[in-house]
Design a protein around this motif. Structure first.
Motif, PDB file in Angstrom:
ATOM      1  N   TYR A   1      69.600  36.390  39.077  1.00 24.67           N
ATOM      2  CA  TYR A   1      71.028  36.519  39.449  1.00 24.67           C
ATOM      3  C   TYR A   1      71.885  35.523  38.670  1.00 24.67           C
ATOM      4  CZ  TYR A   1      69.431  39.601  43.167  1.00 24.67           C
ATOM      5  OH  TYR A   1      68.861  40.634  43.863  1.00 24.67           O
TER       6      TYR A   1
ATOM      7  N   ILE B   1      79.508  40.608  43.427  1.00 26.76           N
ATOM      8  CA  ILE B   1      78.650  41.307  44.381  1.00 26.76           C
ATOM      9  C   ILE B   1      77.808  40.262  45.110  1.00 26.76           C
ATOM     10  CG2 ILE B   1      76.819  41.826  42.680  1.00 26.76           C
ATOM     11  CD1 ILE B   1      76.952  44.734  43.967  1.00 26.76           C
TER      12      ILE B   1
ATOM     13  N   ILE C   1      72.107  46.320  39.527  1.00 23.78           N
ATOM     14  CA  ILE C   1      73.536  46.089  39.804  1.00 23.78           C
ATOM     15  C   ILE C   1      74.404  47.105  39.044  1.00 23.78           C
ATOM     16  CG2 ILE C   1      75.408  44.399  39.473  1.00 23.78           C
ATOM     17  CD1 ILE C   1      73.275  42.270  40.339  1.00 23.78           C
TER      18      ILE C   1
ATOM     19  N   VAL D   1      74.928  38.601  47.350  1.00 22.21           N
ATOM     20  CA  VAL D   1      73.491  38.802  47.536  1.00 22.21           C
ATOM     21  C   VAL D   1      72.972  37.949  48.677  1.00 22.21           C
ATOM     22  CG1 VAL D   1      71.219  38.609  46.434  1.00 22.21           C
ATOM     23  CG2 VAL D   1      73.235  39.142  45.043  1.00 22.21           C
TER      24      VAL D   1
ATOM     25  N   ILE E   1      74.138  43.160  48.916  1.00 19.60           N
ATOM     26  CA  ILE E   1      72.756  43.436  48.507  1.00 19.60           C
ATOM     27  C   ILE E   1      71.795  42.665  49.406  1.00 19.60           C
ATOM     28  CG2 ILE E   1      71.025  42.925  46.706  1.00 19.60           C
ATOM     29  CD1 ILE E   1      73.216  43.334  44.621  1.00 19.60           C
TER      30      ILE E   1
ATOM     31  N   PRO F   1      76.758  38.571  40.228  1.00 20.95           N
ATOM     32  CA  PRO F   1      76.105  38.328  41.511  1.00 20.95           C
ATOM     33  C   PRO F   1      76.474  36.956  42.074  1.00 20.95           C
ATOM     34  CG  PRO F   1      74.485  38.672  39.723  1.00 20.95           C
ATOM     35  CD  PRO F   1      75.834  38.586  39.091  1.00 20.95           C
TER      36      PRO F   1
ATOM     37  N   HIS G   1      72.919  47.774  49.856  1.00 20.00           N
ATOM     38  CA  HIS G   1      72.041  48.120  48.741  1.00 20.00           C
ATOM     39  C   HIS G   1      70.778  47.258  48.861  1.00 20.00           C
ATOM     40  CE1 HIS G   1      75.315  50.416  47.098  1.00 20.00           C
ATOM     41  NE2 HIS G   1      76.105  49.348  47.191  1.00 20.00           N
TER      42      HIS G   1
END
Ligand code: NAI
Ligand code: SOE
Length: 391
Positions: free
Chosen positions: A22, A4, A348, A6, A76, A36, A99
């Motif tokens: 993270y 994911i 998350i 960031v 994110i 992350p 997000h």
């Protein structure tokens, strides 16, 4: 392995804490819900951002937060800027379907928080406001005791947040002392952490009766955008400008469930560092927590034999909330970093599982409304009812 991406906006104190979270989250919570990837870090200009990317391990950097909102790679948006930017960034991020985790307080006031909540509520994204102290395992344990009825009906909540970094009148006029940037002083900055604890543990606050006080009315003007929280070089000879926020908040509280309480917060209390405490009295027992001793929860029960009555100390460890992911023996030491790691994990996880997380923007909006009611009460010198976010 799900990843994911960031984008982190703001590379100061919270930039450090969130970057650490993270990196470390998958080491603690294994297997991580998603891994992350520190894609892009943003700060005030390209040079500052590029340096931050090296320091905090981001692949890219940018001097313009709008660039990450438009970036399709980013999942994110993490808002770690001073308070006046939270709304504009969050609203743009929501429109782009990202997000969002925003630092606290959600906004400078309730009206601004409403625009943020309105932007996220139908956007199909996960949103979170970073009141991380409730993720201290001992605080989550307090919640468990309360939910299990171990201290009975709650009668009283007494919360404090005392620091001393702004007690020196020659401490610089950082963004935290400017209403246009911060919204309010100790009230919004640290009083709201106590409000978050109070709502989390005791339920909704319905009325407040508050006093606000500003002790240091001017401070030397500061250069630079980072608030060094009293640790930077002093420049008492710099021109001074007005402080237009409160230094201290003192409030009585009434809760929906009939409990009463109090809140005190200031950054001018000599000798206090991060004295975030609560004591809760119930019909069957009491609970006490002090963040400066955050491995410990103190509990006392009415049913204890007369010669054993008193507070006992429970040290949090693997048996307690989040314990399996943290350290293998109680009292090895929970730090500020761990609260942020847990926060990143819950955020998350909610994204991956498609759920909600708390505190979210609705909570953040309600907390802003409570802070507004406190400011209003202080101005009117009377009790003020707190409006409720309904949808
Ligand atoms: P800070 O002053 O240490 O850092 C703020 C950073 O934002 C600086 O690097 C600054 O250059 C950058 N910035 C300013 N304008 C920007 C812009 N237009 N674009 C990109 N970057 C910009 O502030 P700190 O302490 O990190 O606070 C940030 C936020 O986090 C605040 O909302 C604060 O209330 C909150 N906070 C929360 C804490 C918690 O325990 N949850 C602890 C400390 C702060
Ligand atoms: C300064 O009072 C500060 O950094 C706050 O902004 C944070 O929210 C608090 O957790 C630590 O202190």
């Amino acid at each position: 392995m799900k990843k994911i991406n960031v984008a982190l906006i703001g590379a100061g104190f919270m930039g450090k804490a969130h970057s650490l979270a993270y990196v470390a989250m998958p080491m603690f919570f294994h297997p991580a819900p998603a891994y992350p990837v520190r894609k892009t870090i943003v700060d005030v200009n390209d040079a500052v951002a590029a340096e931050a990317a090296i320091r905090f391990g981001f692949e890219k950097s940018s001097g313009d937060w709008r660039s990450v909102i438009e970036d399709p790679e980013i999942d994110i948006i993490d808002i770690a800027t001073p308070n006046h930017l939270h709304a504009e960034i969050a609203i743009a991020a929501a429109a782009a379907g990202k997000h969002i985790i925003s630092e606290k307080p959600l906004a400078r006031n309730g009206a601004e928080a409403k625009t943020m909540y309105d932007a996220v509520k139908n956007a199909g994204i996960v949103h979170m406001v970073a009141f991380n102290y409730r993720r201290t395992p001992a605080v989550a344990l307090a919640k468990k005791y309360i939910e299990e009825g171990a201290i009975g009906e709650i009668m009283n909540f007494r919360g404090t947040y005392l620091q001393d970094w702004s007690a020196d009148p020659d401490g610089p006029l950082s963004w935290r002392f400017q209403k246009a940037i911060a919204g309010s002083g100790s009230l919004g900055d640290i009083g709201t952490h106590v409000v978050d604890m109070a709502r989390y543990l005791c339920g909704e606050i319905t009325q407040v009766n508050t006093q606000l006080k500003t002790w240091v009315t001017t401070r030397p003007v500061q250069s630079g955008t980072v608030d060094k929280l009293g640790t930077g070089a002093k420049n008492a000879d710099a021109p001074r400008a007005a402080v237009d926020v409160d230094d201290e908040v003192l409030s009585l509280l009434e809760f929906e469930n009939g409990a009463i309480g109090s809140l005190e917060a200031t950054r001018n209390a000599h000798g206090r560092n991060n004295f975030l405490t609560f004591e809760i009295h119930g019909s069957l027992g009491s609970i006490y927590f002090n963040y400066e001793r955050r491995d410990e929860l103190q509990v006392a029960f009415a049913k204890d034999q007369g010669d054993r009555k008193g507070f006992r100390t429970v040290y949090t460890g693997p048996a307690h909330p989040y314990g399996e992911g943290l350290w293998p023996i109680p009292a090895l030491g929970i730090g500020y970093g761990e609260t942020k790691i847990i926060e990143a994990y819950d955020f998350i996880k909610a994204i991956v599982e498609g759920g909600e997380v708390s505190p979210n923007f609705k909570d953040g909006y309600q907390i802003n409304l409570i802070a507004d009611a406190m400011a209003d009460s202080a101005a009117k010198r009377s009790w003020v009812s707190v409006p409720r976010v309904t949808d």
